[in-house]
Structures are given as C-alpha cells and as structure tokens.
Write an enzyme that holds these catalytic residues in place. Structure first.
Site, PDB file in Angstrom:
ATOM      1  N   HIS A 189       0.842  -1.210   0.000  1.00 58.13           N
ATOM      2  CA  HIS A 189       0.000   0.000   0.000  1.00 58.13           C
ATOM      3  C   HIS A 189       0.877   1.260   0.000  1.00 58.13           C
ATOM      4  O   HIS A 189       0.573   2.245  -0.665  1.00 58.13           O
ATOM      5  CB  HIS A 189      -0.895   0.032   1.240  1.00 58.13           C
ATOM      6  CG  HIS A 189      -1.881  -1.098   1.317  1.00 58.13           C
ATOM      7  ND1 HIS A 189      -1.755  -2.139   2.206  1.00 58.13           N
ATOM      8  CD2 HIS A 189      -3.009  -1.352   0.609  1.00 58.13           C
ATOM      9  CE1 HIS A 189      -2.769  -2.974   2.054  1.00 58.13           C
ATOM     10  NE2 HIS A 189      -3.537  -2.528   1.091  1.00 58.13           N
TER      11      HIS A 189
ATOM     12  N   GLN B 212      -0.559  -4.626  -8.770  1.00 60.37           N
ATOM     13  CA  GLN B 212      -0.617  -5.712  -9.763  1.00 60.37           C
ATOM     14  C   GLN B 212      -0.946  -7.052  -9.102  1.00 60.37           C
ATOM     15  O   GLN B 212      -1.413  -7.970  -9.754  1.00 60.37           O
ATOM     16  CB  GLN B 212       0.725  -5.816 -10.489  1.00 60.37           C
ATOM     17  CG  GLN B 212       0.733  -6.862 -11.595  1.00 60.37           C
ATOM     18  CD  GLN B 212       2.122  -7.259 -12.003  1.00 60.37           C
ATOM     19  OE1 GLN B 212       2.936  -6.397 -12.312  1.00 60.37           O
ATOM     20  NE2 GLN B 212       2.412  -8.562 -12.017  1.00 60.37           N
ATOM     21  N   LYS B 213      -0.716  -7.144  -7.792  1.00 61.13           N
ATOM     22  CA  LYS B 213      -0.991  -8.424  -7.133  1.00 61.13           C
ATOM     23  C   LYS B 213      -2.446  -8.839  -7.362  1.00 61.13           C
ATOM     24  O   LYS B 213      -2.737 -10.007  -7.561  1.00 61.13           O
ATOM     25  CB  LYS B 213      -0.700  -8.374  -5.633  1.00 61.13           C
ATOM     26  CG  LYS B 213      -0.801  -9.773  -5.033  1.00 61.13           C
ATOM     27  CD  LYS B 213      -0.380  -9.840  -3.616  1.00 61.13           C
ATOM     28  CE  LYS B 213      -1.450  -9.376  -2.668  1.00 61.13           C
ATOM     29  NZ  LYS B 213      -2.663 -10.212  -2.650  1.00 61.13           N
ATOM     30  N   ASP B 214      -3.344  -7.862  -7.341  1.00 66.01           N
ATOM     31  CA  ASP B 214      -4.761  -8.160  -7.602  1.00 66.01           C
ATOM     32  C   ASP B 214      -5.018  -7.984  -9.095  1.00 66.01           C
ATOM     33  O   ASP B 214      -5.800  -7.118  -9.524  1.00 66.01           O
ATOM     34  CB  ASP B 214      -5.638  -7.219  -6.771  1.00 66.01           C
ATOM     35  CG  ASP B 214      -5.418  -7.427  -5.285  1.00 66.01           C
ATOM     36  OD1 ASP B 214      -5.491  -8.574  -4.822  1.00 66.01           O
ATOM     37  OD2 ASP B 214      -5.129  -6.438  -4.583  1.00 66.01           O
TER      38      ASP B 214
ATOM     39  N   GLN C  56      -8.576  -8.128 -10.385  1.00 65.46           N
ATOM     40  CA  GLN C  56      -9.293  -6.912  -9.958  1.00 65.46           C
ATOM     41  C   GLN C  56      -8.970  -5.760 -10.905  1.00 65.46           C
ATOM     42  O   GLN C  56      -9.849  -4.978 -11.292  1.00 65.46           O
ATOM     43  CB  GLN C  56      -8.884  -6.566  -8.527  1.00 65.46           C
ATOM     44  CG  GLN C  56      -9.345  -5.213  -8.043  1.00 65.46           C
ATOM     45  CD  GLN C  56      -9.127  -5.018  -6.556  1.00 65.46           C
ATOM     46  OE1 GLN C  56      -9.872  -5.532  -5.745  1.00 65.46           O
ATOM     47  NE2 GLN C  56      -8.097  -4.272  -6.179  1.00 65.46           N
TER      48      GLN C  56
ATOM     49  N   ARG D 215      -3.455 -10.377   4.217  1.00 66.49           N
ATOM     50  CA  ARG D 215      -3.817 -11.700   4.740  1.00 66.49           C
ATOM     51  C   ARG D 215      -2.590 -12.498   5.185  1.00 66.49           C
ATOM     52  O   ARG D 215      -2.748 -13.540   5.823  1.00 66.49           O
ATOM     53  CB  ARG D 215      -4.619 -12.485   3.701  1.00 66.49           C
ATOM     54  CG  ARG D 215      -5.999 -11.886   3.458  1.00 66.49           C
ATOM     55  CD  ARG D 215      -6.889 -12.760   2.597  1.00 66.49           C
ATOM     56  NE  ARG D 215      -8.280 -12.350   2.661  1.00 66.49           N
ATOM     57  CZ  ARG D 215      -8.878 -11.531   1.784  1.00 66.49           C
ATOM     58  NH1 ARG D 215      -8.194 -11.028   0.770  1.00 66.49           N
ATOM     59  NH2 ARG D 215     -10.154 -11.211   1.927  1.00 66.49           N
TER      60      ARG D 215
HETATM   61  O1  PAF Z   1      -7.867  -4.178  -3.294  1.00 63.73           O
HETATM   62  C1  PAF Z   1      -8.556  -3.871  -2.297  1.00 63.73           C
HETATM   63  O2  PAF Z   1      -8.043  -3.630  -1.200  1.00 63.73           O
HETATM   64  C2  PAF Z   1     -10.065  -3.800  -2.432  1.00 63.73           C
HETATM   65  O3  PAF Z   1     -10.538  -4.782  -3.279  1.00 63.73           O
HETATM   66  C3  PAF Z   1     -10.560  -2.405  -2.845  1.00 63.73           C
HETATM   67  C4  PAF Z   1     -10.052  -2.031  -4.232  1.00 63.73           C
HETATM   68  C5  PAF Z   1     -10.114  -1.377  -1.838  1.00 63.73           C
HETATM   69  C6  PAF Z   1     -12.089  -2.392  -2.899  1.00 63.73           C
HETATM   70  O4  PAF Z   1     -12.646  -2.688  -1.681  1.00 63.73           O
END
Ligand code: PAF
Length: 281
Positions: free
Chosen positions: A36, A147-149, A152, A186
C-alpha cells in the site's frame, strides 16, 4: 492529514484541495503494508493531492469468507498514511457506503466470473460497486492499484472503460518480502510454518517465468511447471493455476508478451494469490 468518515466531510475536504492540482486516490481495506505504501508513494510522486480510503467492503466477501476476522489496524494505518504525506483519509462505516435500501450494483459481466471471480462468486461485483462509488465521491484523476490483484485490475479497467469514468488507473508492481512472498494483508493470518509453505506461490511463478524465458510458448507447459511446484508442497491446496490474457482473463494457448501467469492457493484457512506478467519476448 484530515481523516473524514462522512460523505459531506469527504467532499468538503477535497473541495478545499482540488485547485492544488491533480488528485490521486488509493482505495484500500486497511491493514496497510509496504505494498500500500508503494501505491501512496506513486500517487505522491504523480499528484498534488493524495486521498486514501480505508473500508473493509462487506459486499466483496462471500458468506463463508473472512469478513469478520479481516485485520483492522486503523491507528497504525493512519500513522503510516500521515508519515507518507497523505492529505485526506476517508474511513466510512458500512452504513455510509451502503445506506438502508441501497440496491444498485456494478457488474462487469463474464469477466467478473473468471479467476478469483470463479472461486469467489460475487466478489468482483462487490469490488466494482464499491470502487465505482468511491470514484464517484472522490473524483480522482489517477487511482492506484497493485498488480498483485491482477484480476481486480482487469475488472476495474473494464468498468472504467464501460462507464467512461474520467480516471486513469495506475498499476504498481507487486511488492515482495525479501524471500519472495507477495505482500498481502492476509499474510498476517499465516503461522510460521504456513508462512514457509506460502513461498511455493512465488516459486511456482518463478518456475513458469523461467520456462517462458527459456523460449517455451505453450501455455499448458508453463501451467504444468507451476502446478508441479505447488503440488509438491504439503499443506497447500491449489485454487487455480492459469495462463491468461490480462485483459480478458481468458486462457491463452500460446503465450506472448503481456500474458499473465496467475496462481491462487489455500495455505491452511488462508487464500493467497500471486502473479507475474510475462515481459516482452
Ligand atoms: O484491493 C482492495 O483492497 C479492495 O478490493 C478495494 C479495491 C479497496 C475495494 O474494496
């Protein structure tokens, strides 16, 4: 740094800052780590104002998932955000994000049912819905995702395109622990033994990547190489091992630059994901 929890408070805080220049936004679910931090730093480099949201979004968790035990570390998160120079942090409650009677959802269609969407039905509907609402509230010029997600990212790119949301999605590289484990909120669920087992995910990707680097183009062979590493690891259960097009998340037969190697596995009760994007060939 201003911390606001209401929509009115958020709008007022951002209105006072918008004329400084481009606004960058980092949506998070808190339990912040260096992954983050890298998103916030990217926003700070590119934008004059940086806003972060912290919201554990209930609609992206399935009924038997970890919503209630998802780590919540607000005080430490706020300290980290303050020290990285964030301007505004939005910490809404579920009632603020989903007032009684809220029923509108954002669903990107079949794309949302692939990879993690296949294992976690409804997950990406929850993600797209909350991110659409956050984009609508924050109105950022840039938004930062890891990029890990990777799935998404594909879903949110589709959503932004389909709805013509005037935001540029910036995808930042995966941040890893020194031993290769991809950083994730996690990871803190893992026991020391599980933490060692979890290293198989990055090892599997490295095996796939090495095979691709040696000239292998058959996706099936890359997939088998990754599976072999994971199957060899006691205490780990494969969720998926895939070689897909990053835009469509559909399997490819022969890989080309930009293909995504993606793995998901259960280590004990913790589901972990990791991926690698094949470089230009
Ligand atoms: O990647 C995340 O932490 C979540 O999926 C997000 C983008 C904040 C949406 O809740």
């Amino acid at each position: 740094m201003q911390t606001v929890s209401t929509i009115g408070g958020l709008r007022a805080a951002l209105a006072a800052l918008r004329d400084r220049g481009p606004l960058g936004f980092v949506p998070t679910m808190g339990a912040l780590h260096n992954g983050h931090r890298s998103l916030v730093e990217a926003s700070r480099r590119q934008c004059d104002v940086t806003a972060v949201s912290i919201f554990v979004n209930p609609t992206q968790f399935g009924p038997n998932e970890d919503l209630s035990r998802y780590p919540r570390t607000l005080e430490a998160d706020l300290q980290m955000l303050e020290s990285t120079g964030v301007d505004v942090v939005f910490t809404p409650t579920p009632e603020v994000m989903y007032p009684a009677g809220a029923s509108t959802v954002v669903d990107v269609g079949a794309l949302g049912d692939r990879l993690d969407g296949a294992s976690r039905p409804g997950h990406f509907r929850g993600v797209a819905t909350v991110v659409a609402k956050l984009f609508h509230l924050v109105q950022p010029q840039f938004a930062y995702f890891g990029q890990k997600d990777a799935a998404q990212v594909a879903v949110l790119r589709q959503m932004v395109r389909d709805l013509d949301i005037p935001v540029e999605l910036v995808v930042c590289p995966i941040v890893r622990e020194p031993d290769g484990l991809a950083m994730s909120s996690r990871n803190r669920y893992l026991s020391p033994q599980e933490r060692r087992t979890a290293l198989a995910l990055s090892r599997a990707l490295a095996a796939g990547q090495a095979l691709a680097d040696s000239g292998e183009v058959q996706a099936g062979n890359l997939q088998r190489a990754m599976e072999a590493v994971l199957l060899n690891e006691p205490g780990l259960k494969i969720d998926y091992v895939a070689v897909v097009d990053w835009k469509t998340l559909l399997p490819v037969d022969a890989v080309k630059s930009g293909a995504l190697l993606a793995v998901a596995a259960w280590v004990g009760t913790t589901r972990l994901i990791d991926n690698a994007v094949l470089a230009a060939r």
